[in-house]
Design a protein around this motif. Structure first.
Motif, mmCIF file in Angstrom:
data_model
loop_
_atom_site.group_PDB
_atom_site.id
_atom_site.type_symbol
_atom_site.label_atom_id
_atom_site.label_comp_id
_atom_site.label_asym_id
_atom_site.label_seq_id
_atom_site.Cartn_x
_atom_site.Cartn_y
_atom_site.Cartn_z
ATOM 1 N N SER A 55 32.579 40.838 29.514
ATOM 2 C CA SER A 55 32.652 39.430 29.910
ATOM 3 C C SER A 55 32.985 38.581 28.689
ATOM 4 O O SER A 55 32.767 39.014 27.544
ATOM 5 N N GLY A 56 33.467 37.373 28.932
ATOM 6 C CA GLY A 56 33.715 36.442 27.838
ATOM 7 C C GLY A 56 32.409 36.058 27.162
ATOM 8 O O GLY A 56 32.333 35.956 25.927
ATOM 9 N N SER A 57 31.367 35.870 27.950
ATOM 10 C CA SER A 57 30.075 35.509 27.370
ATOM 11 C C SER A 57 29.543 36.631 26.482
ATOM 12 O O SER A 57 28.973 36.375 25.428
ATOM 13 N N TYR A 90 31.221 25.615 26.567
ATOM 14 C CA TYR A 90 31.016 26.389 27.796
ATOM 15 C C TYR A 90 29.509 26.603 27.993
ATOM 16 O O TYR A 90 28.782 26.905 27.050
ATOM 17 N N SER A 121 36.118 23.128 27.672
ATOM 18 C CA SER A 121 36.506 23.633 28.990
ATOM 19 C C SER A 121 36.026 22.784 30.168
ATOM 20 O O SER A 121 36.198 23.176 31.315
ATOM 21 N N ASP A 156 36.611 29.572 20.736
ATOM 22 C CA ASP A 156 36.838 29.996 22.115
ATOM 23 C C ASP A 156 38.217 29.457 22.502
ATOM 24 O O ASP A 156 38.411 28.253 22.636
ATOM 25 N N SER A 185 37.626 34.341 27.300
ATOM 26 C CA SER A 185 37.230 34.914 28.574
ATOM 27 C C SER A 185 38.501 35.496 29.177
ATOM 28 O O SER A 185 39.397 34.750 29.578
ATOM 29 N N SER A 193 38.600 36.875 31.880
ATOM 30 C CA SER A 193 38.502 36.661 33.331
ATOM 31 C C SER A 193 39.492 35.593 33.782
ATOM 32 O O SER A 193 39.759 35.459 34.973
ATOM 33 N N LYS A 194 40.011 34.808 32.841
ATOM 34 C CA LYS A 194 40.863 33.668 33.164
ATOM 35 C C LYS A 194 42.338 34.086 33.018
ATOM 36 O O LYS A 194 42.775 34.957 33.739
ATOM 37 N N ALA A 243 35.870 39.771 32.184
ATOM 38 C CA ALA A 243 36.022 40.472 30.907
ATOM 39 C C ALA A 243 36.178 39.465 29.776
ATOM 40 O O ALA A 243 36.401 38.274 30.024
ATOM 41 N N TRP A 253 38.743 29.872 36.759
ATOM 42 C CA TRP A 253 40.086 29.288 36.717
ATOM 43 C C TRP A 253 40.991 30.333 36.051
ATOM 44 O O TRP A 253 40.539 31.402 35.671
#
Ligand SMILES: *Cc1c(COP(=O)(O)O)cnc(C)c1O
Length: 387
Positions: free
Chosen positions: A81-83, A107, A154, A179, A201, A203-204, A214, A334
């Protein structure tokens, strides 16, 4: 940067797998050895060649090479994850008694990492208005070891001057982490501006299809290698090979997707900005943005994300707008193909009772890959529905 070479070819050893155009998915946790001697020889290379997939997996390794090249970095790591990526990078740079400076309103889970988790372990922090380099400089102490940036932010998309903060931090021996999810590596390359570590992230935009979670880090070997040997291995936020494979597929179209999201983003921002039911739009590449010059000097594009403050007398009017939209889905996240809205009023019970630091008339909007006219028409009818 030879973009199409990185995206189409770099890191892919086709002769090793039957010249297949698309790389194989190495869905294996484990890699075996034919002799004790071979296994003995493998231990010292645990972080360089496949042994166990929490560390090195061949499918993930292809992705690491491409991400590093896209960011102009020596090495990269891919996380689940990005986190997870951001937490690993931050934890690699602070210990009890250290201090970090962070841009205000990052974030949400970066914010919680600093305020809730790190504060339990004796790491002090100062949150500052990132628009001011002077404010960042003034927050630095003797024991500051890390400056955490997110440019643009963000939720409301204010920028930090990456070159100025990078130079300032280097002079003081402080590590900088940005980030970079908003811009993708195509539209902002922080390492070239003097930043030390970049996080995304994935995931975006990087995966781009709203089908996985991710994250990635990129930087020098001197910074990335210790993260791999410590935080990456111990917290174990490694990506599944299948998700890494999907990101490789997503990357093939990253330039096209970024182009479309950017042209739609600018068209939507310009349309909304002139509409009488809109109070304000924050989008880095709008000429009305007070940081427009800075945006143009450090970003090559602005993608599809923006903040929109509606002119509304009540939450109900905001709800009428949101509920009337047909082509924008209402959701978090997003960076995929689909346009989205995130209405802050969902955190409010009424106009005076909310749990968000943002006002109830704010909507975060992401313009995806649809036809521009479709998005503008949908927004037009939804604004009319406000009454
Ligand atoms: C989504 C997001 C994150 C967190 O990434 P995950 O992959 O959801 O863990 C971090 N920073 C920004 C700017 C994001 O939008």
């Amino acid at each position: 940067m030879d973009l199409s070479h990185i995206i189409n070819h770099l890191g892919e050893d086709r002769e090793q797998y039957f010249e297949s155009v698309s790389p194989p998915l190495m869905q294996s946790s484990n890699f075996c050895f034919s002799s004790v001697a071979a296994m003995r020889e493998a231990w010292p290379r645990e972080f360089d060649s496949p042994l166990y997939s929490r560390g090195v997996n061949p499918t993930v390794s292809i992705l690491r090479k491409k991400i590093a090249a896209l960011e102009g970095a020596e090495d990269a790591l891919v996380f689940s994850s990005g986190s997870g990526a951001i937490a690993a990078a931050v934890l690699s740079q602070v210990k009890a008694g250290d201090h970090l400076v962070c841009v205000e309103m990052p974030y949400s889970w970066s914010d919680k990492l600093i305020r809730n988790t790190l504060s339990q372990y004796g790491v002090e922090y100062t949150m500052v208005d990132g628009r001011s380099v002077a404010a960042i400089e003034a927050a630095i102490r003797e024991n500051t070891t890390l400056i955490l940036l997110e440019s643009p932010l963000s939720m409301t998309f204010e920028l930090q001057d990456l070159r100025a903060v990078g130079a300032l931090a280097r002079k003081r021996g402080i590590t900088t982490l940005v980030d970079n999810s908003y811009s993708s590596p195509l539209y902002q390359r922080p390492l070239e501006m003097g930043i030390d570590i970049v996080a995304h992230s994935a995931s975006k935009y990087l995966s781009g299809h709203s089908d996985l979670v991710a994250g990635v880090l990129a930087g020098s070997k001197a910074l990335i290698r210790p993260i791999m040997q410590t935080e990456f291995m111990t917290f174990g936020a490694c990506i599944a090979p299948n998700d890494a494979w999907l990101i490789l597929r997503g990357l093939r179209t990253l330039p096209l997707r970024m182009e479309r999201a950017s042209s739609n983003g600018l068209a939507v921002a310009e349309f909304l900005e002139q509409h009488p039911r809109v109070e304000r739009v924050s989008y880095p590449f709008l000429k009305s943005n007070p940081q427009y010059e800075l945006a143009k000097s450090q970003m090559q594009g602005a993608g599809g994300m923006m903040a929109v403050w509606l002119k509304a007398d009540s939450i109900q009017e905001v709800e009428l707008f949101c509920d009337a939209l047909k082509r924008f889905l209402m959701a978090v996240s997003w960076g995929g193909y689909e346009s989205l809205i995130l209405p802050i009023c969902a955190w409010y019970a009424d106009e005076n009772t909310g749990t968000s630091a943002q006002p109830w008339n704010l909507i975060r909007l992401y313009a995806g890959l649809e036809e521009e006219e479709v998005l503008l028409e949908d927004l037009q009818q939804a604004l009319e529905a406000m009454g």
